[in-house]
Write a protein that holds these residues in place. Structure first.
Motif, PDB file in Angstrom:
ATOM      1  N   ASP A 106      14.070   5.234   9.604  1.00 27.06           N
ATOM      2  CA  ASP A 106      14.686   4.933  10.892  1.00 27.06           C
ATOM      3  C   ASP A 106      14.407   3.499  11.330  1.00 27.06           C
ATOM      4  N   GLY A 107      13.301   2.911  10.898  1.00 26.44           N
ATOM      5  CA  GLY A 107      13.025   1.504  11.216  1.00 26.44           C
ATOM      6  C   GLY A 107      14.116   0.590  10.701  1.00 26.44           C
ATOM      7  N   ALA A 108      14.677   0.924   9.538  1.00 33.72           N
ATOM      8  CA  ALA A 108      15.789   0.150   8.981  1.00 33.72           C
ATOM      9  C   ALA A 108      17.112   0.549   9.623  1.00 33.72           C
ATOM     10  N   SER A 109      17.386   1.847   9.701  1.00 32.24           N
ATOM     11  CA  SER A 109      18.668   2.315  10.236  1.00 32.24           C
ATOM     12  C   SER A 109      18.877   1.868  11.675  1.00 32.24           C
ATOM     13  N   GLU A 110      17.825   1.909  12.486  1.00 37.88           N
ATOM     14  CA  GLU A 110      17.955   1.489  13.880  1.00 37.88           C
ATOM     15  C   GLU A 110      18.290  -0.002  13.975  1.00 37.88           C
ATOM     16  N   LEU A 111      17.681  -0.818  13.115  1.00 41.96           N
ATOM     17  CA  LEU A 111      18.027  -2.243  13.118  1.00 41.96           C
ATOM     18  C   LEU A 111      19.476  -2.441  12.696  1.00 41.96           C
ATOM     19  N   PHE A 112      19.909  -1.773  11.638  1.00 39.44           N
ATOM     20  CA  PHE A 112      21.301  -1.897  11.206  1.00 39.44           C
ATOM     21  C   PHE A 112      22.246  -1.484  12.335  1.00 39.44           C
ATOM     22  N   ASN A 113      21.963  -0.362  13.006  1.00 33.97           N
ATOM     23  CA  ASN A 113      22.811   0.101  14.099  1.00 33.97           C
ATOM     24  C   ASN A 113      22.866  -0.924  15.225  1.00 33.97           C
ATOM     25  N   ASP A 114      21.721  -1.451  15.615  1.00 35.60           N
ATOM     26  CA  ASP A 114      21.660  -2.416  16.712  1.00 35.60           C
ATOM     27  C   ASP A 114      22.335  -3.735  16.354  1.00 35.60           C
ATOM     28  N   ALA A 115      22.161  -4.188  15.130  1.00 34.58           N
ATOM     29  CA  ALA A 115      22.695  -5.497  14.726  1.00 34.58           C
ATOM     30  C   ALA A 115      24.166  -5.440  14.335  1.00 34.58           C
ATOM     31  N   LEU A 116      24.572  -4.376  13.674  1.00 31.71           N
ATOM     32  CA  LEU A 116      25.920  -4.325  13.114  1.00 31.71           C
ATOM     33  C   LEU A 116      26.919  -3.572  13.984  1.00 31.71           C
ATOM     34  N   GLY A 117      26.448  -2.843  14.979  1.00 36.66           N
ATOM     35  CA  GLY A 117      27.370  -2.104  15.839  1.00 36.66           C
ATOM     36  C   GLY A 117      28.226  -1.146  15.043  1.00 36.66           C
ATOM     37  N   GLY A 136       0.812  -1.211   0.000  1.00 33.43           N
ATOM     38  CA  GLY A 136       0.000   0.000   0.000  1.00 33.43           C
ATOM     39  C   GLY A 136       0.841   1.254   0.000  1.00 33.43           C
ATOM     40  N   ARG A 137       0.170   2.369   0.288  1.00 36.17           N
ATOM     41  CA  ARG A 137       0.801   3.695   0.212  1.00 36.17           C
ATOM     42  C   ARG A 137       0.766   4.391   1.568  1.00 36.17           C
ATOM     43  N   PHE A 138       1.886   5.003   1.900  1.00 36.87           N
ATOM     44  CA  PHE A 138       1.941   5.825   3.108  1.00 36.87           C
ATOM     45  C   PHE A 138       1.174   7.119   2.849  1.00 36.87           C
ATOM     46  N   GLY A 139       0.377   7.487   3.820  1.00 37.55           N
ATOM     47  CA  GLY A 139      -0.478   8.654   3.668  1.00 37.55           C
ATOM     48  C   GLY A 139      -1.843   8.299   3.123  1.00 37.55           C
ATOM     49  N   GLU A 140      -2.028   7.031   2.744  1.00 40.98           N
ATOM     50  CA  GLU A 140      -3.318   6.567   2.226  1.00 40.98           C
ATOM     51  C   GLU A 140      -3.847   5.427   3.106  1.00 40.98           C
ATOM     52  N   ASN A 141      -3.194   4.272   3.062  1.00 40.23           N
ATOM     53  CA  ASN A 141      -3.672   3.150   3.877  1.00 40.23           C
ATOM     54  C   ASN A 141      -2.607   2.576   4.806  1.00 40.23           C
ATOM     55  N   LEU A 142      -1.422   3.196   4.850  1.00 42.29           N
ATOM     56  CA  LEU A 142      -0.363   2.784   5.772  1.00 42.29           C
ATOM     57  C   LEU A 142       0.123   4.005   6.552  1.00 42.29           C
ATOM     58  N   ASP A 143       0.435   3.784   7.848  1.00 44.35           N
ATOM     59  CA  ASP A 143       0.922   4.891   8.669  1.00 44.35           C
ATOM     60  C   ASP A 143       2.416   4.738   8.943  1.00 44.35           C
ATOM     61  N   VAL A 144       2.983   5.683   9.679  1.00 46.02           N
ATOM     62  CA  VAL A 144       4.420   5.707   9.936  1.00 46.02           C
ATOM     63  C   VAL A 144       4.873   4.471  10.712  1.00 46.02           C
ATOM     64  N   GLU A 145       4.131   4.052  11.724  1.00 44.23           N
ATOM     65  CA  GLU A 145       4.538   2.876  12.500  1.00 44.23           C
ATOM     66  C   GLU A 145       4.554   1.616  11.645  1.00 44.23           C
ATOM     67  N   GLN A 146       3.577   1.476  10.761  1.00 39.80           N
ATOM     68  CA  GLN A 146       3.602   0.348   9.825  1.00 39.80           C
ATOM     69  C   GLN A 146       4.806   0.481   8.896  1.00 39.80           C
ATOM     70  N   GLY A 147       5.118   1.706   8.520  1.00 38.23           N
ATOM     71  CA  GLY A 147       6.278   1.949   7.666  1.00 38.23           C
ATOM     72  C   GLY A 147       7.580   1.561   8.343  1.00 38.23           C
ATOM     73  N   ARG A 148       7.716   1.918   9.613  1.00 37.88           N
ATOM     74  CA  ARG A 148       8.916   1.534  10.362  1.00 37.88           C
ATOM     75  C   ARG A 148       9.051   0.012  10.426  1.00 37.88           C
ATOM     76  N   ALA A 149       7.935  -0.672  10.658  1.00 40.61           N
ATOM     77  CA  ALA A 149       7.951  -2.139  10.702  1.00 40.61           C
ATOM     78  C   ALA A 149       8.311  -2.713   9.334  1.00 40.61           C
ATOM     79  N   ALA A 150       7.773  -2.126   8.263  1.00 38.47           N
ATOM     80  CA  ALA A 150       8.078  -2.589   6.904  1.00 38.47           C
ATOM     81  C   ALA A 150       9.550  -2.367   6.580  1.00 38.47           C
ATOM     82  N   ALA A 151      10.085  -1.196   6.947  1.00 37.76           N
ATOM     83  CA  ALA A 151      11.492  -0.899   6.685  1.00 37.76           C
ATOM     84  C   ALA A 151      12.395  -1.839   7.488  1.00 37.76           C
ATOM     85  N   ARG A 152      12.019  -2.138   8.727  1.00 40.46           N
ATOM     86  CA  ARG A 152      12.791  -3.065   9.556  1.00 40.46           C
ATOM     87  C   ARG A 152      12.804  -4.459   8.928  1.00 40.46           C
TER      88      ARG A 152
END
Length: 154
Positions: free
Chosen positions: A112-123, A52-68
């Protein structure tokens, strides 16, 4: 210093089999000291999530989860291409492409959902630059695509 594998365990992340390419291309290519990872999607157990689309049927928290989730697939591709993380020097660049409405402006928060995972996992191997892009559409109504470049050792 904890290994990437031990950090992933602490985070409760089990890397999946890397998703197969969705077309006539390779999922990764090693060129010299760099590993290029083709677009990774929010796929879990072989199923596309968060369409789906952010701003239409997906919100930021769903986006963070998708990016993660897409970031987990980036890590799965790196792990498969390098047979582990020992040769990974650092993540260099991550590009995030998002399916958004024209007025959506929270791309960085989703990324940030992706970047935070990379930071936490890769140090210390996580340091990356990034770009974010909003698009009117993505293939098969994807919400997120992540592409990455990593520096590797011989």
């Amino acid at each position: 210093m904890p290994s990437v594998e031990s950090r992933l365990r602490e985070l409760g992340v089990t890397l999946p089999e890397p998703p197969k390419p969705g077309g006539a291309y390779k999922p990764t290519i090693i060129a010299g000291a760099f590993l290029y990872v083709a677009a990774q999607f929010p796929i879990e157990n072989g199923e596309l999530k968060f369409q789906g689309r952010f701003g239409e049927n997906l919100d930021v928290e769903q986006g963070r989860a998708a990016a993660r989730l897409a970031a987990i697939n980036v890590l799965a591709q790196i792990n498969a291409a390098l047979d582990g993380f020992d040769r990974l020097v650092q993540l260099i660049r991550v590009d995030g492409h998002f399916n958004t409405t024209p007025d959506f402006d929270q791309h960085a928060r989703i990324m940030d959902g992706a970047s935070e995972l990379f930071n936490d996992a890769l140090g210390d191997k996580a340091g990356h630059v990034r770009s974010v892009f909003g698009h009117a559409s993505l293939p098969v109504n994807l919400s997120v695509e992540l592409m990455a470049i990593a520096q590797i050792s011989g």
